[in-house]
Structure formats: structure tokens, C-alpha cells
Write a protein that holds these residues in place. Structure first.
Motif, PDB file in Angstrom:
ATOM      1  N   GLY A  17       0.804  -1.218   0.000  1.00 33.83           N
ATOM      2  CA  GLY A  17       0.000   0.000   0.000  1.00 33.83           C
ATOM      3  C   GLY A  17       0.835   1.265   0.000  1.00 33.83           C
ATOM      4  N   ALA A  18       1.798   1.362   0.933  1.00 34.21           N
ATOM      5  CA  ALA A  18       2.644   2.553   0.996  1.00 34.21           C
ATOM      6  C   ALA A  18       3.508   2.658  -0.253  1.00 34.21           C
ATOM      7  N   SER A  19       4.067   1.530  -0.706  1.00 31.83           N
ATOM      8  CA  SER A  19       4.903   1.550  -1.912  1.00 31.83           C
ATOM      9  C   SER A  19       4.110   2.039  -3.119  1.00 31.83           C
ATOM     10  N   THR A  20       2.871   1.594  -3.232  1.00 32.89           N
ATOM     11  CA  THR A  20       2.042   2.015  -4.354  1.00 32.89           C
ATOM     12  C   THR A  20       1.797   3.524  -4.299  1.00 32.89           C
ATOM     13  N   GLY A  21       1.484   4.042  -3.112  1.00 31.33           N
ATOM     14  CA  GLY A  21       1.261   5.473  -2.977  1.00 31.33           C
ATOM     15  C   GLY A  21       2.519   6.278  -3.256  1.00 31.33           C
ATOM     16  N   MET A  22       3.668   5.794  -2.740  1.00 38.29           N
ATOM     17  CA  MET A  22       4.924   6.506  -3.007  1.00 38.29           C
ATOM     18  C   MET A  22       5.250   6.504  -4.484  1.00 38.29           C
ATOM     19  N   GLU A  23       5.026   5.372  -5.143  1.00 38.95           N
ATOM     20  CA  GLU A  23       5.305   5.306  -6.577  1.00 38.95           C
ATOM     21  C   GLU A  23       4.418   6.275  -7.357  1.00 38.95           C
ATOM     22  N   TRP A  76       9.949   4.965   4.555  1.00 38.18           N
ATOM     23  CA  TRP A  76       8.588   4.842   5.098  1.00 38.18           C
ATOM     24  C   TRP A  76       8.560   3.712   6.115  1.00 38.18           C
ATOM     25  N   PHE A  77       7.868   3.948   7.241  1.00 35.05           N
ATOM     26  CA  PHE A  77       7.756   2.950   8.308  1.00 35.05           C
ATOM     27  C   PHE A  77       6.298   2.799   8.722  1.00 35.05           C
ATOM     28  N   SER A  78       5.804   1.574   8.692  1.00 35.93           N
ATOM     29  CA  SER A  78       4.457   1.255   9.177  1.00 35.93           C
ATOM     30  C   SER A  78       4.559   0.070  10.134  1.00 35.93           C
ATOM     31  N   PRO A  79       5.108   0.287  11.329  1.00 35.05           N
ATOM     32  CA  PRO A  79       5.267  -0.825  12.275  1.00 35.05           C
ATOM     33  C   PRO A  79       3.914  -1.392  12.685  1.00 35.05           C
ATOM     34  N   ASP A  80       3.907  -2.664  13.010  1.00 37.19           N
ATOM     35  CA  ASP A  80       2.686  -3.376  13.397  1.00 37.19           C
ATOM     36  C   ASP A  80       1.892  -2.556  14.410  1.00 37.19           C
ATOM     37  N   CYS A  81       0.620  -2.357  14.122  1.00 41.31           N
ATOM     38  CA  CYS A  81      -0.196  -1.469  14.961  1.00 41.31           C
ATOM     39  C   CYS A  81      -1.144  -2.205  15.889  1.00 41.31           C
ATOM     40  N   PRO A 452      -3.708   6.454  -1.683  1.00 39.78           N
ATOM     41  CA  PRO A 452      -3.908   7.883  -1.949  1.00 39.78           C
ATOM     42  C   PRO A 452      -3.357   8.796  -0.853  1.00 39.78           C
ATOM     43  N   VAL A 453      -3.342   8.324   0.405  1.00 37.84           N
ATOM     44  CA  VAL A 453      -2.802   9.149   1.482  1.00 37.84           C
ATOM     45  C   VAL A 453      -1.282   9.220   1.372  1.00 37.84           C
ATOM     46  N   ALA A 454      -0.647   8.069   1.145  1.00 40.33           N
ATOM     47  CA  ALA A 454       0.804   8.067   0.948  1.00 40.33           C
ATOM     48  C   ALA A 454       1.185   8.937  -0.238  1.00 40.33           C
ATOM     49  N   GLN A 455       0.426   8.840  -1.307  1.00 35.31           N
ATOM     50  CA  GLN A 455       0.694   9.663  -2.487  1.00 35.31           C
ATOM     51  C   GLN A 455       0.609  11.146  -2.156  1.00 35.31           C
ATOM     52  N   ALA A 456      -0.437  11.548  -1.424  1.00 38.06           N
ATOM     53  CA  ALA A 456      -0.609  12.961  -1.083  1.00 38.06           C
ATOM     54  C   ALA A 456       0.532  13.473  -0.213  1.00 38.06           C
ATOM     55  N   LEU A 457       0.966  12.673   0.761  1.00 35.92           N
ATOM     56  CA  LEU A 457       2.060  13.086   1.637  1.00 35.92           C
ATOM     57  C   LEU A 457       3.366  13.228   0.866  1.00 35.92           C
ATOM     58  N   VAL A 458       3.624  12.292  -0.033  1.00 31.40           N
ATOM     59  CA  VAL A 458       4.857  12.328  -0.816  1.00 31.40           C
ATOM     60  C   VAL A 458       4.845  13.516  -1.778  1.00 31.40           C
ATOM     61  N   GLU A 459       3.742  13.730  -2.457  1.00 34.65           N
ATOM     62  CA  GLU A 459       3.669  14.850  -3.390  1.00 34.65           C
ATOM     63  C   GLU A 459       3.853  16.186  -2.679  1.00 34.65           C
ATOM     64  N   ALA A 460       3.339  16.303  -1.447  1.00 34.67           N
ATOM     65  CA  ALA A 460       3.449  17.564  -0.710  1.00 34.67           C
ATOM     66  C   ALA A 460       4.865  17.828  -0.232  1.00 34.67           C
TER      67      ALA A 460
END
Length: 472
Positions: A17-23, A76-81, A452-460
Motif C-alpha cells: 500500500g505505501a509503496s504504491t502510494g509513493m510510486e 517509510w515505516f508502518s510498524p505493526d499497529c 492515496p494518502v501516501a501519495q498525497a504526503l509524498v507529493e506535498a
């Protein structure tokens, strides 16, 4: 944008998920992805073939070796929540899993990392020490809530006093050979954190998560402005459950099943139909263009007949009381806690990895001319007959009678779409062609960052304007 020679790293990469948004935000692939779970890494490989994958614990991967002398532009880090989440309830927690976020400090200290981003549940901000409540079982200490989180932020920024009570946990996580003088002096990042809702950035889910941004390049931290909002906000309208539902998938009637639904499920259904169909001012009506898999016919005193929508219509009789073919409404059901669900014209509620718990209800209706519509709707729905009518619905001034109710759980591809994954993301089979179970697919989805959230953060924060600000 990334500086020359910089790479992108996704720790706790999961299904991607994060990789897709970053890409999507960077218009380039992620260089390194790390996850201990073979099925997760396999799904990541299927969708991100250019990435170098480590199927290992994040603690077993050496950042120096993984980077091979290259600086990290974004990690990017998404440790077990799950051992922070309120969904855990009062059950014991694993303090080692709660300490996974310290791997962020390991990377930031051992290799040049310009920008860090971390995602977790909101309760991550309550990170504190645990107390042993029985042999080998731990619970967070309520009196020291947030103590470890405070230490984590100090380590990233100005430094941590050696007298701080979090030091034993840090030693336990980072081991004997770590450069602890860097923790005392601080890693020099500017840090900000907020909670963001995925629906505000174009994902059709309300999923709300904690996000932290840390950078050490002198450029300001930027938070993306929401792109979607409620009606009247001036933003694009929220994407909804209706946008991701595959209307061609059949729903099975809740009545006459070989294995009857549980009583509590029937109660949820009754309450949901009451709230989102019977009492709703504007019930959500399935789009006419949708390929509804069966049509309900109710002809005078004859028995109700359901038929596939892709077959020729049955004989149409003259002067049929109640009309022939149905209008179909839809609402969502959530089989968890006390939540009965929500409207189909709203974003999907948060999807978790622990099993599929979100479904769709369809109420099939015909024109209504009678007066008796049965029992109270806060009771389980009774058997449908031609004379015992239990639900009266008014749509655009026309009265309709509920003649059947169908329910099904959302399929994995619908759940991935609800998280904001792009169409065509490969989830159903492994790299060897083996079909994956629904449980395996849903686990990858529920654990995922909404792209989409990862994408928005990276673009900003890594947009073209950032280079100008750094140069200035």
C-alpha cells in the motif's frame, strides 16, 4: 523530488500500500522493501517487480548493506499497529511488537535519511511502558501513557536525557553495538505529526491513521490539503461504497438458507434495513445500469420468484397487484462491535486485517398497494409471504414493498478498491500461480496503508518546489 543518487525504502512493506502510494507520488519505483511475511512479500513482488525485496525481520536487515552507499531520500515505516489499536481491547499486548518503531531510529542513525514518514493507529501517541499483569502477559501502564512516545520524538529531534525511563527499552530494542551517543545528542530532525482520514484524499474509506513526517534538510514539512469532502465543502465529493461495489456479484437471500444466519446477524440486518432503507429520507437505489444478478417477481397471489437478470424475463401478466419487477436498494452492514453499518453513499468504514467483516445488503422492492406491512423492524425479519408484508419504503413519492433481502460479504477486490488501490492490482494469485484464500487477501488489505494518502504526503513533501526551498 528526490536528489541525485537518493533511494526510497519501504520498511514493513506488506502487500504494497505505501509503496504504491509513493510510486504514484514520485513517478518511480521503490528501491527497497522489507517484510518478514512471505505471502506479503510475494504480493509486493508481483506488483513491484523492480524493487529489491528482503523477506526478513526488519531487525535482521542491515541498513548499511541495503543502501550500498546510497543516501535515502525517503524511508517509510508502518510498524505493526495491532498492539496499540483500541480494537485490541483489554487483551494483553506484546511489548516487543509495540517496540518495533525503534527500527526507525536505527535507520536514521546508521544511514543518511533525509525524510522519514511513519504511519500507525492514533493510539501510537499513547505509547508507554508495559506492566506485567501475570507471568508473561503485559498491559500498557495507564499512569505512564505517552512516556515512550515522548522519548521517541526527543531522540529524533533534540536528544534524550540518559536519565529518561525509556532508556532500558531502547537498549533492549537496539542492542549492544548501537551508537547511543547519537540518541543523547538527538538526530536533528524537524518532526510533525497529525491524524488524517483517507476519505479526505480520495480513498473510499473513512480509515483514520496517525502520520508522522520528519526531515533534516531544512525544508518545511508540508501537510497536503484535502481534495475530497462532504457536499457543500467546495471539494470533490467523497468517494463512497457504491463506487467500489461490484454489482454483478450475486447476493443470497437471508431467508431459507441451509445454515441460518446467527440471531445477532439477523438483528443487525433488521436494524440496518430499518435505518438505511425504511426510515431513510432518500434510500440508496442501486444504479439502473448495474448488472443486478437477480430480479424479484411478485405476481398477485402467486409465490415470489427470483430469477437471474441475464435470462429472458418471465411472462408478464396483466393487472398484477403490486406490479412486477423490483427497485433495488443497497446499504452496508458491519459485523463487528455494536456498529450496524452505514449507507452505501458513504465511504466504507475502516477495513482490518482480522477477517472480512463488511458486507452489503440489498432490499428488493415492488410497488405497494396494501396497508399491512408486518412487524416492528427492531426484531429479526420474519419469513416473507405474499400477504405478510413487513417493510414499506417511499422512494421519490412512490411506495414500495420489501419482498426479499439479500446479503453478501464484500470480496477482496472490492476491499482493495475501498482502500484506494489502483484497478488491476494483483491480489488473487501468488507468483507461482496458486490461488490465494480470501483470508490471505484480506489480511494484506487490512494491514495496508491507503495509497492515496501516501501519495498525497509524498507529493506535498518531495515535489518540485522542495528543491527550490532547499536551495534557498
Amino acid at each position: 523530488m528526490l536528489l541525485p543518487g537518493e533511494i526510497v525504502v519501504d520498511n514493513f512493506a506488506g502487500g504494497g500500500g505505501a509503496s504504491t502510494g509513493m510510486e504514484m507520488g514520485l513517478n518511480r519505483h521503490v528501491d527497497v522493501a522489507i517484510n518478514h511475511d512471505p505471502p506479503a512479500i510475494d504480493m509486493h513482488k508481483m506488483n513491484h517487480p523492480e524493487t529489491k525485496h528482503y523477506c526478513e525481520s526488519v531487525w535482521d536487515v542491515d541498513p548499511v548493506e541495503a543502501c550500498a552507499g546510497r543516501p535515502v531520500g525517503l524511508a517509510w515505516f508502518s510498524p505493526d499497529c495491532k498492539h496499540f489499536s483500541k480494537a485490541k481491547g483489554g487483551r494483553p499486548v506484546d511489548k516487543n511488537i509495540r517496540g518495533l518503531a525503534w527500527v526507525t531510529i536505527r535507520w536514521a542513525a546508521l544511514v543518511p535519511v533525509r525524510i522519514l514518514m511513519l504511519e500507525n493507529v492514533e493510539e501510537f501517541m499513547s505509547w508507554g511502558p508495559c506492566v506485567e499483569v501475570s507471568p508473561g502477559k503485559f498491559k500498557p501502564c495507564p499512569e505512564r501513557s505517552g512516556e515512550t512516545f515522548d522519548a521517541f520524538i526527543k531522540v529524533l529531534t533534540t536528544g534524550l536525557n540518559p536519565e529518561h525511563p525509556a532508556w532500558p527499552e531502547i537498549y533492549d530494542a537496539l542492542g549492544d553495538h548501537f551508537p547511543y551517543h547519537m540518541i543523547e545528542s538527538g538526530l536533528g530532525y524537524e518532526v510533525e505529526f497529525r491524524t488524517l482520514s483517507a476519505c479526505d484524499y480520495g480513498a473510499p474509506t473513512t480509515r483514520k491513521r496517525f502520520f508522522m513526517i520528519a526531515r533534516n534538510d531544512g525544508a518545511p514539512i508540508q501537510w497536503p490539503e484535502p481534495t475530497h469532502g462532504p457536499e457543500g465543502s467546495g471539494l470533490q465529493p467523497y468517494r463512497t461504497a457504491a463506487d467500489i461495489i461490484d454489482w454483478s456479484i450475486p447476493v443470497k437471500s437471508i431467508f431459507g438458507r441451509k445454515r441460518p444466519l446467527a440471531e445477532n446477524t439477523m438483528k443487525r440486518i433488521a436494524k440496518g434495513i430499518q435505518k438505511f432503507v425504511v426510515e431513510a429520507e432518500n434510500p440508496f437505489v442501486v444504479p439502473e445500469a448495474a448488472n443486478i444478478p437477480f430480479i424479484t417477481e411478485h405476481a398477485n397471489a402467486s409465490s415470489q420468484r427470483n430469477m437471474p437478470a441475464d435470462e429472458p424475463l418471465r411472462t408478464i401478466c396483466a393487472q398484477v397487484k403490486g406490479g412486477h419487477f423490483a427497485v433495488v436498494t443497497s446499504s452496508m452492514i458491519k459485523l463487528r462491535g455494536s456498529n450496524i453499518g452505514h449507507g452505501t453513499d458513504e465511504p466504507v468504514h475502516t477495513i482490518s486485517a482480522g477477517g472480512n467483516h463488511i458486507g452489503e445488503l440489498r432490499a428488493f422492492l415492488i410497488k405497494y398497494y396494501g396497508t399491512n406491512y408486518g412487524h416492528a423492524m427492531n426484531e429479526p425479519v420474519q419469513t416473507i409471504t405474499t400477504k405478510h408484508r413487513f417493510g414499506l419504503v417511499t422512494i421519490l413519492g412512490e411506495d414500495y414493498q420489501i419482498v426479499d433481502i439479500g446479503m453478501r460479504m464484500l470480496e477482496p477486490h472490492e476491499l482493495f478498491a475501498a482502500q484506494g488501490f489502483p484497478e488491476g492490482y494483483q491480489i488473487s494469485h501468488s507468483s507461482t500461480g496458486k490461488k490465494l484464500s480470501k483470508a490471505s487477501q484480506v489480511a494484506r488489505c487490512g494491514n495496508a496503508v491507503c495509497p492515496p494518502v501516501a501519495q498525497a504526503l509524498v507529493e506535498a513533501n518531495i515535489g518540485s518546489n522542495q528543491l527550490n526551498e532547499i536551495a534557498a
